[in-house]
Design a protein around this motif. Structure first.
Motif, mmCIF file in Angstrom:
data_model
loop_
_atom_site.group_PDB
_atom_site.id
_atom_site.type_symbol
_atom_site.label_atom_id
_atom_site.label_comp_id
_atom_site.label_asym_id
_atom_site.label_seq_id
_atom_site.Cartn_x
_atom_site.Cartn_y
_atom_site.Cartn_z
ATOM 1 N N ARG A 487 0.837 -1.212 0.000
ATOM 2 C CA ARG A 487 0.000 0.000 0.000
ATOM 3 C C ARG A 487 0.870 1.261 0.000
ATOM 4 N NH1 ARG A 487 -3.205 -2.948 3.754
ATOM 5 N NH2 ARG A 487 -2.361 -1.753 5.503
ATOM 6 N N GLN A 488 1.979 1.212 0.723
ATOM 7 C CA GLN A 488 2.866 2.375 0.763
ATOM 8 C C GLN A 488 3.504 2.627 -0.598
ATOM 9 O OE1 GLN A 488 3.227 4.495 3.317
ATOM 10 N NE2 GLN A 488 4.535 5.767 2.022
ATOM 11 N N VAL A 489 3.903 1.556 -1.286
ATOM 12 C CA VAL A 489 4.455 1.712 -2.632
ATOM 13 C C VAL A 489 3.414 2.330 -3.563
ATOM 14 C CG1 VAL A 489 5.320 0.476 -4.655
ATOM 15 C CG2 VAL A 489 6.132 -0.160 -2.372
ATOM 16 N N ALA A 490 2.197 1.836 -3.472
ATOM 17 C CA ALA A 490 1.128 2.391 -4.316
ATOM 18 C C ALA A 490 0.895 3.863 -4.011
ATOM 19 C CB ALA A 490 -0.155 1.587 -4.104
ATOM 20 N N GLU A 491 0.953 4.222 -2.735
ATOM 21 C CA GLU A 491 0.740 5.615 -2.329
ATOM 22 C C GLU A 491 1.848 6.513 -2.852
ATOM 23 O OE1 GLU A 491 -0.691 9.056 -0.657
ATOM 24 O OE2 GLU A 491 -1.729 7.128 -0.868
ATOM 25 N N GLN A 492 3.093 6.054 -2.778
ATOM 26 C CA GLN A 492 4.230 6.897 -3.145
ATOM 27 C C GLN A 492 4.403 7.021 -4.653
ATOM 28 O OE1 GLN A 492 7.029 6.519 0.835
ATOM 29 N NE2 GLN A 492 7.915 6.681 -1.168
ATOM 30 N N THR A 493 3.802 6.126 -5.411
ATOM 31 C CA THR A 493 3.955 6.188 -6.867
ATOM 32 C C THR A 493 2.744 6.781 -7.561
ATOM 33 O OG1 THR A 493 3.147 3.898 -7.023
ATOM 34 C CG2 THR A 493 5.532 4.219 -6.937
ATOM 35 N N LYS A 494 1.733 7.111 -6.828
ATOM 36 C CA LYS A 494 0.482 7.583 -7.415
ATOM 37 C C LYS A 494 0.634 9.024 -7.924
ATOM 38 C CE LYS A 494 -3.135 6.596 -5.080
ATOM 39 N NZ LYS A 494 -4.158 6.632 -3.997
ATOM 40 N N GLY A 495 0.713 9.163 -9.244
ATOM 41 C CA GLY A 495 0.697 10.486 -9.866
ATOM 42 C C GLY A 495 1.821 11.406 -9.450
ATOM 43 N N ARG A 496 2.996 10.872 -9.114
ATOM 44 C CA ARG A 496 4.095 11.715 -8.657
ATOM 45 C C ARG A 496 5.275 11.612 -9.609
ATOM 46 N NH1 ARG A 496 5.273 10.505 -2.423
ATOM 47 N NH2 ARG A 496 6.670 12.269 -2.769
ATOM 48 N N LYS A 497 5.990 12.739 -9.771
ATOM 49 C CA LYS A 497 7.250 12.713 -10.500
ATOM 50 C C LYS A 497 8.266 11.916 -9.683
ATOM 51 C CE LYS A 497 6.077 15.560 -13.894
ATOM 52 N NZ LYS A 497 6.028 15.129 -15.314
ATOM 53 N N LEU A 498 9.197 11.292 -10.390
ATOM 54 C CA LEU A 498 10.204 10.479 -9.706
ATOM 55 C C LEU A 498 11.449 11.323 -9.439
ATOM 56 C CD1 LEU A 498 10.916 7.694 -8.611
ATOM 57 C CD2 LEU A 498 11.828 7.114 -10.863
ATOM 58 N N TYR A 499 11.729 11.563 -8.156
ATOM 59 C CA TYR A 499 12.940 12.268 -7.748
ATOM 60 C C TYR A 499 13.854 11.300 -6.987
ATOM 61 C CZ TYR A 499 10.779 16.653 -9.165
ATOM 62 O OH TYR A 499 10.202 17.666 -9.901
ATOM 63 N N GLY A 500 15.088 11.720 -6.774
ATOM 64 C CA GLY A 500 16.093 10.817 -6.216
ATOM 65 C C GLY A 500 15.704 10.196 -4.891
ATOM 66 N N HIS A 501 15.200 11.003 -3.971
ATOM 67 C CA HIS A 501 14.868 10.464 -2.645
ATOM 68 C C HIS A 501 13.705 9.492 -2.714
ATOM 69 C CE1 HIS A 501 11.214 12.965 -2.005
ATOM 70 N NE2 HIS A 501 11.853 13.840 -2.767
ATOM 71 N N LEU A 502 12.745 9.724 -3.616
ATOM 72 C CA LEU A 502 11.626 8.805 -3.788
ATOM 73 C C LEU A 502 12.103 7.497 -4.416
ATOM 74 C CD1 LEU A 502 8.633 8.107 -3.730
ATOM 75 C CD2 LEU A 502 8.361 9.355 -5.898
ATOM 76 N N TYR A 503 13.034 7.596 -5.358
ATOM 77 C CA TYR A 503 13.610 6.411 -5.992
ATOM 78 C C TYR A 503 14.267 5.503 -4.952
ATOM 79 C CZ TYR A 503 16.855 3.763 -9.011
ATOM 80 O OH TYR A 503 17.584 2.769 -9.637
ATOM 81 N N ASP A 504 15.063 6.078 -4.074
ATOM 82 C CA ASP A 504 15.732 5.274 -3.044
ATOM 83 C C ASP A 504 14.738 4.727 -2.025
ATOM 84 O OD1 ASP A 504 18.232 5.372 -4.103
ATOM 85 O OD2 ASP A 504 18.932 7.041 -2.886
ATOM 86 N N ASP A 505 13.697 5.485 -1.708
ATOM 87 C CA ASP A 505 12.661 4.988 -0.798
ATOM 88 C C ASP A 505 11.961 3.762 -1.388
ATOM 89 O OD1 ASP A 505 13.203 6.856 1.100
ATOM 90 O OD2 ASP A 505 11.418 8.085 0.772
ATOM 91 N N LEU A 506 11.667 3.808 -2.680
ATOM 92 C CA LEU A 506 10.995 2.683 -3.321
ATOM 93 C C LEU A 506 11.892 1.449 -3.357
ATOM 94 C CD1 LEU A 506 9.228 4.581 -6.257
ATOM 95 C CD2 LEU A 506 8.143 3.585 -4.218
ATOM 96 N N LEU A 507 13.174 1.658 -3.586
ATOM 97 C CA LEU A 507 14.109 0.525 -3.559
ATOM 98 C C LEU A 507 14.221 -0.053 -2.149
ATOM 99 C CD1 LEU A 507 16.983 1.754 -5.910
ATOM 100 C CD2 LEU A 507 15.332 -0.063 -6.356
ATOM 101 N N LYS A 508 14.161 0.794 -1.137
ATOM 102 C CA LYS A 508 14.191 0.314 0.252
ATOM 103 C C LYS A 508 12.940 -0.505 0.553
ATOM 104 C CE LYS A 508 15.644 0.267 4.618
ATOM 105 N NZ LYS A 508 16.920 -0.292 5.077
ATOM 106 N N LEU A 509 11.797 -0.037 0.101
ATOM 107 C CA LEU A 509 10.555 -0.774 0.321
ATOM 108 C C LEU A 509 10.582 -2.117 -0.402
ATOM 109 C CD1 LEU A 509 7.967 2.145 0.011
ATOM 110 C CD2 LEU A 509 8.546 0.874 2.096
ATOM 111 N N LYS A 510 11.165 -2.142 -1.600
ATOM 112 C CA LYS A 510 11.290 -3.407 -2.319
ATOM 113 C C LYS A 510 12.199 -4.369 -1.559
ATOM 114 C CE LYS A 510 12.573 -5.449 -6.758
ATOM 115 N NZ LYS A 510 12.985 -5.211 -8.165
ATOM 116 N N TYR A 511 13.285 -3.836 -0.994
ATOM 117 C CA TYR A 511 14.197 -4.657 -0.185
ATOM 118 C C TYR A 511 13.459 -5.272 1.005
ATOM 119 C CZ TYR A 511 17.668 -5.546 3.468
ATOM 120 O OH TYR A 511 18.399 -6.104 4.484
#
Length: 526
Positions: A487-511
């Protein structure tokens, strides 16, 4: 008081009177001391080593190196500042003890046994500063000068490391029978390479092994070097010179310090040295000479300095700004600037296709690369060393802010074609890399505050929960956590531009998702 006595005098006043005393660590040797004190000083306890380090700094900056540039600024309250000139640059008068980078950074390098490069024009004190560091290690001026290596176009590996004995070359039946006459400088605790960018490329490779792995090799014979502080000099910091400096060797340098111009208002001090025939390196007081054991202790005490979580989080956020390059990779994990660099593709074409973000607002668009693991480790070591030098048990955000430009000076490469550098008000940052890096850090902290990440960091909450361990978790618990992460991944990717800190957050969530998935597979197999 004569000038000679002035040079050899060390102030008895505490250099940092407001510093809180550090808690004394338990030592097993205390059990055997009994009622008799084994202190190294008569009539009292041994001097704290951080105080001795500060005494060395103030002796050098007040007596040895005429460096009136206090560019590492701290404030304990409001500071006076003035706008100067047509460019309206700010002149600040710090309200707390501040320091000269040209003296402080080499001294921190000495304490941590790292590698420092002095850059600047001829005759600005680069070699003199390096010699002073050698004298602080307990070597004589003559020993330091004779051990200094001078880069030149004909320098061979034998010149750098040593030669096989001629008689052994003739008589030996195997390589093991050949003895090597190693160069004496290899055993020094402070190693100095003058004009390192004049060394031939092949000899640079031998120097790289020596600096990186701390050993020398000639004909299968190994010389293990002691832990040392390294000082290199160059007239510029772009790798220019007789030979281009190989990238791997440049990457082994931890900090770069610029020798700033001499202020002629201090000409009188130079005149005294000429008239009295004074050479500061020959007048270093015995009280600020360090033994190898003391430097070992300093290293341990520096490593014990804490990095608070709020400071670490801001450094994480800063680091995450720079690696993302969305158009560089087809798979999510490979959308990085390093992927573009390894491909050899034209950089301008790659960045031209990256039009999804605000290239003026996004800090990552100002650089051509990200920050490596080695750079981060170096930054943490120097931040700890600066906090230790200031008498603190924890690293402050200002400590990171002050050392970061010197660590990342030639590591974080600016993209001078980025929109940021095209603005007239930012023209100075094209040439002043230190100020640009400090501005980057300040802008990152402003973004961190805007996002309120100290109080609202769901990815950090997930990571803290995972750090508590997996023992005792049921299948139901694991499934619940996996669902929350999704749910957090879905929330953070919903209609947002991809910036560096968001990219690393998503990789952390995947980990985290993968770790829980692996644990769930194991649970179901029981």
């Amino acid at each position: 008081m004569s000038p000679f006595n002035l040079f050899q005098r060390v102030s008895k006043a505490p250099t940092n009177p407001k510093a809180a005393p550090k808690p004394r660590q338990f030592d097993v040797a205390d059990l055997y001391q009994g009622p008799v004190k084994l202190g190294t000083e008569e009539g009292g306890a041994a001097q704290p080593l951080d105080e001795k380090l500060r005494q060395a700094y103030f002796w050098i900056v007040n007596n040895a190196i005429i460096s009136p540039h206090y560019d590492i600024e701290y404030n304990s309250g409001p500071a006076q500042s003035y706008s100067v000139g047509d460019s309206k640059r700010t002149l600040s008068l710090p309200s707390a003890q501040s320091y000269s980078s040209f003296v402080l950074l080499p001294l921190l390098t000495f304490a941590t046994r790292r590698k420092c490069l002095f850059v600047g024009g001829p005759g600005r004190g680069k070699t003199a500063s390096a010699i002073l560091m050698g004298v602080l290690s307990g070597a004589s001026v003559k020993e330091v000068r004779r051990a200094m290596q001078h880069g030149h176009p004909q320098m061979t590996i034998a010149d750098l490391l040593g030669n096989p004995l001629p008689a052994d070359l003739v008589n030996a039946q195997s390589m093991d029978e050949i003895r090597i006459a190693w160069r004496s400088w290899l055993g020094m605790r402070v190693k100095i390479i003058d004009e390192y960018n004049r060394i031939p490329t092949r000899t640079q490779s031998a120097l790289l092994t020596l600096m990186g792995d701390n050993y020398a090799e000639v004909l299968n014979h190994i010389y293990e070097c002691p832990e040392s502080a390294w000082y290199l000099t160059a007239n510029d910091d772009q790798g220019g010179g007789t030979y281009e400096v190989v990238e791997a060797l440049r990457d082994r340098i931890d900090v770069i310090v610029q020798a700033l111009s001499f202020n002629p208002r201090f000409l009188g001090e130079l005149l005294v040295r000429i008239e009295e025939n004074l050479k500061p390196e020959e007048l270093v007081p015995a009280e600020i000479i360090f033994t190898p054991e003391q430097v070992d202790r300093i290293g341990g005490e520096i490593r014990a300095v804490l990095v608070p979580e709020p400071v670490r989080r801001r450094l994480e956020f800063f680091t995450s700004q720079f690696e993302l390059l969305e158009t560089a990779g087809g798979q999510f994990e490979y959308m990085t600037k390093d992927t573009a660099r390894l491909s050899g593709f034209d950089w301008s074409q790659v960045t031209a296709a990256d039009n999804g973000r605000d290239r003026l607002k996004d800090l990552g668009c100002q650089t051509r690369n990200g920050i490596s693991v080695r750079n981060l480790m170096t930054l943490l070591i120097y931040a700890k060393a600066l906090a230790y030098f200031r008498g603190n048990a924890e690293v402050e955000l200002d400590d990171v802010r002050q050392v970061l430009p010197f660590v990342l000076h030639d590591k974080l490469q600016p993209d001078l074609d980025a929109p940021f550098f095209g603005l007239p008000e930012n023209a100075a940052y094209r040439t002043d890399r230190l100020s640009w890096l400090r501005r980057l850090f300040d802008a990152s902290n402003a973004d961190y505050d805007r996002l309120d990440l100290d109080r609202n960091d769901p990815v950090g909450d997930f990571a803290a929960q995972f750090a508590q361990g997996l023992d005792g978790l049921s299948e139901r618990d694991v499934l619940a956590r996996l669902s929350k992460i999704e749910r957090q991944v879905a929330e953070q990717t919903k209609g947002r531009k991809l910036y560096g800190h968001l990219y690393d957050d998503l990789l952390k969530l995947k980990y985290l998702h993968q770790r829980y998935t692996n644990y769930l597979v194991w649970l179901r197999s029981q």
